[in-house]
Design a protein around this motif. Structure first.
Motif, PDB file in Angstrom:
ATOM      1  N   MET A   1       0.818  -1.187   0.000  1.00  0.00           N
ATOM      2  CA  MET A   1       0.000   0.000   0.000  1.00  0.00           C
ATOM      3  C   MET A   1       0.859   1.246   0.000  1.00  0.00           C
ATOM      4  O   MET A   1       2.048   1.173   0.185  1.00  0.00           O
ATOM      5  N   GLY A   2       0.264   2.409  -0.133  1.00  0.00           N
ATOM      6  CA  GLY A   2       1.033   3.624  -0.327  1.00  0.00           C
ATOM      7  C   GLY A   2       1.402   4.386   0.923  1.00  0.00           C
ATOM      8  O   GLY A   2       1.914   5.469   0.831  1.00  0.00           O
ATOM      9  N   GLY A   3       1.126   3.874   2.126  1.00  0.00           N
ATOM     10  CA  GLY A   3       1.335   4.637   3.335  1.00  0.00           C
ATOM     11  C   GLY A   3       2.780   4.893   3.682  1.00  0.00           C
ATOM     12  O   GLY A   3       3.085   5.858   4.347  1.00  0.00           O
ATOM     13  N   ARG A   4       3.677   4.072   3.227  1.00  0.00           N
ATOM     14  CA  ARG A   4       5.061   4.200   3.655  1.00  0.00           C
ATOM     15  C   ARG A   4       5.810   5.325   2.960  1.00  0.00           C
ATOM     16  O   ARG A   4       6.909   5.650   3.356  1.00  0.00           O
ATOM     17  N   GLU A   5       5.209   5.931   1.948  1.00  0.00           N
ATOM     18  CA  GLU A   5       5.926   7.004   1.256  1.00  0.00           C
ATOM     19  C   GLU A   5       6.008   8.270   2.096  1.00  0.00           C
ATOM     20  O   GLU A   5       6.806   9.124   1.840  1.00  0.00           O
TER      21      GLU A   5
ATOM     22  N   GLU B   1      -3.085   0.260   7.149  1.00  0.00           N
ATOM     23  CA  GLU B   1      -3.258  -0.691   6.049  1.00  0.00           C
ATOM     24  C   GLU B   1      -4.260  -1.778   6.419  1.00  0.00           C
ATOM     25  O   GLU B   1      -5.112  -2.160   5.616  1.00  0.00           O
ATOM     26  N   ARG B   2      -4.178  -2.277   7.647  1.00  0.00           N
ATOM     27  CA  ARG B   2      -5.124  -3.298   8.111  1.00  0.00           C
ATOM     28  C   ARG B   2      -6.559  -2.751   8.116  1.00  0.00           C
ATOM     29  O   ARG B   2      -7.485  -3.394   7.626  1.00  0.00           O
ATOM     30  N   ASP B   3      -6.735  -1.540   8.634  1.00  0.00           N
ATOM     31  CA  ASP B   3      -8.065  -0.941   8.679  1.00  0.00           C
ATOM     32  C   ASP B   3      -8.574  -0.612   7.278  1.00  0.00           C
ATOM     33  O   ASP B   3      -9.780  -0.688   7.015  1.00  0.00           O
TER      34      ASP B   3
ATOM     35  N   ASP C   1      -7.935  -1.530  -4.549  1.00  0.00           N
ATOM     36  CA  ASP C   1      -6.591  -1.038  -4.230  1.00  0.00           C
ATOM     37  C   ASP C   1      -6.587   0.482  -4.078  1.00  0.00           C
ATOM     38  O   ASP C   1      -5.953   1.027  -3.165  1.00  0.00           O
ATOM     39  N   ALA C   2      -7.300   1.167  -4.988  1.00  0.00           N
ATOM     40  CA  ALA C   2      -7.366   2.627  -4.910  1.00  0.00           C
ATOM     41  C   ALA C   2      -8.052   3.077  -3.620  1.00  0.00           C
ATOM     42  O   ALA C   2      -7.603   4.028  -2.972  1.00  0.00           O
ATOM     43  N   LEU C   3      -9.123   2.390  -3.245  1.00  0.00           N
ATOM     44  CA  LEU C   3      -9.836   2.720  -2.012  1.00  0.00           C
ATOM     45  C   LEU C   3      -8.946   2.476  -0.796  1.00  0.00           C
ATOM     46  O   LEU C   3      -8.870   3.311   0.104  1.00  0.00           O
ATOM     47  N   GLU C   4      -8.269   1.351  -0.766  1.00  0.00           N
ATOM     48  CA  GLU C   4      -7.364   1.050   0.346  1.00  0.00           C
ATOM     49  C   GLU C   4      -6.253   2.086   0.451  1.00  0.00           C
ATOM     50  O   GLU C   4      -5.914   2.560   1.542  1.00  0.00           O
ATOM     51  N   ARG C   5      -5.682   2.442  -0.689  1.00  0.00           N
ATOM     52  CA  ARG C   5      -4.598   3.428  -0.704  1.00  0.00           C
ATOM     53  C   ARG C   5      -5.093   4.786  -0.202  1.00  0.00           C
ATOM     54  O   ARG C   5      -4.450   5.431   0.628  1.00  0.00           O
TER      55      ARG C   5
ATOM     56  N   TYR D   1      -7.720   5.407   1.724  1.00  0.00           N
ATOM     57  CA  TYR D   1      -8.058   5.298   3.146  1.00  0.00           C
ATOM     58  C   TYR D   1      -6.788   5.374   3.998  1.00  0.00           C
ATOM     59  O   TYR D   1      -6.722   6.131   4.965  1.00  0.00           O
ATOM     60  N   ALA D   2      -5.801   4.576   3.637  1.00  0.00           N
ATOM     61  CA  ALA D   2      -4.554   4.549   4.411  1.00  0.00           C
ATOM     62  C   ALA D   2      -3.847   5.900   4.349  1.00  0.00           C
ATOM     63  O   ALA D   2      -3.353   6.398   5.372  1.00  0.00           O
ATOM     64  N   ASP D   3      -3.807   6.518   3.173  1.00  0.00           N
ATOM     65  CA  ASP D   3      -3.160   7.830   3.047  1.00  0.00           C
ATOM     66  C   ASP D   3      -3.850   8.876   3.907  1.00  0.00           C
ATOM     67  O   ASP D   3      -3.193   9.672   4.587  1.00  0.00           O
ATOM     68  N   ASP D   4      -5.183   8.892   3.898  1.00  0.00           N
ATOM     69  CA  ASP D   4      -5.924   9.861   4.722  1.00  0.00           C
ATOM     70  C   ASP D   4      -5.661   9.617   6.199  1.00  0.00           C
ATOM     71  O   ASP D   4      -5.465  10.550   6.974  1.00  0.00           O
ATOM     72  N   ARG D   5      -5.673   8.368   6.595  1.00  0.00           N
ATOM     73  CA  ARG D   5      -5.442   8.043   8.001  1.00  0.00           C
ATOM     74  C   ARG D   5      -4.036   8.441   8.433  1.00  0.00           C
ATOM     75  O   ARG D   5      -3.841   8.994   9.523  1.00  0.00           O
ATOM     76  N   LEU D   6      -3.045   8.183   7.588  1.00  0.00           N
ATOM     77  CA  LEU D   6      -1.672   8.529   7.940  1.00  0.00           C
ATOM     78  C   LEU D   6      -1.464  10.045   7.942  1.00  0.00           C
ATOM     79  O   LEU D   6      -0.715  10.569   8.774  1.00  0.00           O
ATOM     80  N   ARG D   7      -2.116  10.734   7.042  1.00  0.00           N
ATOM     81  CA  ARG D   7      -2.034  12.201   7.022  1.00  0.00           C
ATOM     82  C   ARG D   7      -2.611  12.761   8.332  1.00  0.00           C
ATOM     83  O   ARG D   7      -2.029  13.637   8.964  1.00  0.00           O
ATOM     84  N   TYR D   8      -3.757  12.204   8.747  1.00  0.00           N
ATOM     85  CA  TYR D   8      -4.368  12.635   9.994  1.00  0.00           C
ATOM     86  C   TYR D   8      -3.452  12.316  11.186  1.00  0.00           C
ATOM     87  O   TYR D   8      -3.264  13.151  12.077  1.00  0.00           O
ATOM     88  N   ALA D   9      -2.870  11.121  11.202  1.00  0.00           N
ATOM     89  CA  ALA D   9      -1.977  10.726  12.297  1.00  0.00           C
ATOM     90  C   ALA D   9      -0.778  11.670  12.372  1.00  0.00           C
ATOM     91  O   ALA D   9      -0.345  12.070  13.464  1.00  0.00           O
TER      92      ALA D   9
END
Length: 137
Positions: free
Chosen positions: A1-5, A52-54, A71-75, A77-85
């Protein structure tokens, strides 16, 4: 997923602190700073894994999505969550800095008052000690 960038922004050690430890590449290494960096890295990686799990759990609610849409939805979701975190962490760090500055200021003020009290007591004691000699002399 794209969160690690998007790792969290680098946090600097507190200003005015002496670094301790062996020299590494011309810079002194402070074990506490390195441990804090490692803890930060591990906490961020745990947040990435949770996001990523959520995101996968969220995408499971939509079984009709194509694999690309999923995949686009997961990416997203994870990007929004990480941005918020990251925003939450940045706000917490800023608040800690504000409180530290406030506490330093209060500590300086209290120390100045105590110094004035001690100086006043010492001056009064010196005057009282000299007063009998001045009266008899």
């Amino acid at each position: 997923m794209g969160g690690r960038e998007r790792p969290p922004k680098a946090r600097n050690a507190r200003p005015g602190r002496r670094a301790t430890g062996p020299q590494a590449g011309g810079q002194a290494v402070d074990a506490r700073v390195e441990i804090a960096r490692l803890e930060g890295y591990l906490a961020w990686e745990a947040e990435v894994a949770a996001a990523e799990r959520d995101a996968r759990a969220f995408a499971d609610r939509f079984p009709w999505l194509s694999p690309d849409d999923r995949d686009a939805l997961e990416r997203a979701y994870a990007d929004d969550r990480l941005r918020y975190a990251e925003e939450v962490v940045d706000r917490a760090v800023e608040r800690c800095r504000q409180l530290a500055a406030r506490y330093r200021s209060e500590c300086r003020r209290i120390c100045a008052r105590w110094a004035a009290v001690c100086l006043s007591v010492a001056l009064a004691a010196a005057l009282l000690a000299a007063l009998p000699a001045a009266l008899h002399g």
